[in-house]
Motif scaffolding. Structure first.
Motif: not given
Length: 329
Positions: A195, A229, A232
């Motif tokens: 991430s 993501q 994000e």
């Protein structure tokens, strides 16, 4: 396995920085190569089992560390399963993974999170060293596109707004000295996958860690995520990932970017699209114009989820390190 050593008899030293599932998948492949591996793992996690243990026991979150230890362990498959086992029932136990509880116990027994990790690494015959980025939990905060501040790693992707920047508290957190030392001695530094704003960048904004990476003359590699993501990196291309790192660190960090250019089957894309994720597009011209060399290959495999092909990815990484080391001799 025959280890190809350098002229002075040691293996090439690689430092891998990140967190989350992507890092663990990659390490499963890298541990099969003749490399001296150090993993530096984020301590910004505040969700699930990790978040509860962090809150109740005042310790750094163990989840990402557990995943990395399991990936690097030379242990029986049953032991792997046991460490990753998550309790389904029990008033206080449901949701906790056994590996997290063992790390919490080791922290209590040894009196220190880092010592607990070292001792558990010995028990699990871990190939390499695993260090948290700092010996304390870090609070991650994000400034969103509307100027609002969201507090907590798990809350950031749920805010429903684009992320302008992330920052940590305490801002002047001291990195683990062993982590800084590993970066200084590294032949190669590898960042990603994971991430972007909640696993990768939190490590890069620990002040002295960032300085050590910038100052290092090691080969620096970035492994880009295969999918965006939700909440994000919505709509991010490869160059958007690199720009976000540059904006937070203030430096051009990487020599090479490793990206997937393989086709993702339409039915798999559809499954991800339902959750708001799409394939990260390689905008090659933009990336090369920014001064990065690109290694692009079919690097994904699909089982239940899309994952990097660990064997193929580590082959590329090992090849780049080998060439780099030979050129420097």
């Amino acid at each position: 396995m025959e280890h190809q050593r350098l002229d002075n008899g040691r293996l090439p030293r690689i430092v891998v920085i990140g967190g989350g599932t992507g890092l663990s998948v990659m390490l499963r492949g890298l541990k099969m190569k003749p490399l001296d591996i150090t993993a530096i793992v984020t301590v910004a996690d505040d969700g699930g089992s990790s978040g509860i243990l962090r809150e109740e026991l005042h310790m750094p979150p163990p989840g990402d560390i557990r995943n990395v230890l399991t990936a690097l362990a030379d242990a029986e498959p049953l032991l792997h399963k046991m460490l990753q086992y998550r309790f389904q029932n029990g008033a206080g136990l449901a949701g906790h993974s056994l590996g997290n509880l063992i790390l919490a116990a080791m922290t209590d027994i040894t009196g220190d999170f880092v010592t607990g990790i070292t001792e558990l690494s010995r028990v699990l015959a871990v190939r390499g060293r695993v260090f948290p980025a700092a010996n304390q939990a870090i609070v991650l905060k994000a400034e969103m596109s509307d100027g609002s501040i969201v507090v907590g790693e798990s809350a950031i992707p749920k805010a429903g707004l684009a992320i302008r920047r992330v920052f940590i508290e305490p801002a002047n957190v001291e990195p683990l000295p062993q982590a800084v030392e590993a970066i200084r001695e590294a032949d190669a530094i590898l960042i990603g996958p994971g991430s972007l704003y909640t696993s990768i960048i939190p490590n890069l904004i620990v002040p002295k860690l960032a300085e050590a990476i910038v100052a290092s003359d090691a080969l620096k590699l970035f492994v880009c995520n295969v999918m965006t993501q939700p909440g994000e990196t919505d709509g991010y291309s490869v160059s958007d990932h690199l720009k976000a790192v540059h904006a937070h660190v203030g430096h051009h960090l990487f020599d090479y970017v490793i990206v997937n250019n393989g086709e993702i089957p339409p039915q798999v894309q559809q499954r991800y699209a339902e959750k708001g994720a799409s394939a990260v597009q390689l905008d090659l011209e933009e990336v090369t114009r920014s001064g990065y060399k690109v290694i692009a290959d079919q690097l994904v495999m699909f089982r239940t989820y899309l994952r990097h092909d660990a064997a193929k990815l580590s082959e590329h990484i090992y090849g780049l390190i080998n060439n780099w080391m030979q050129r420097r001799r």
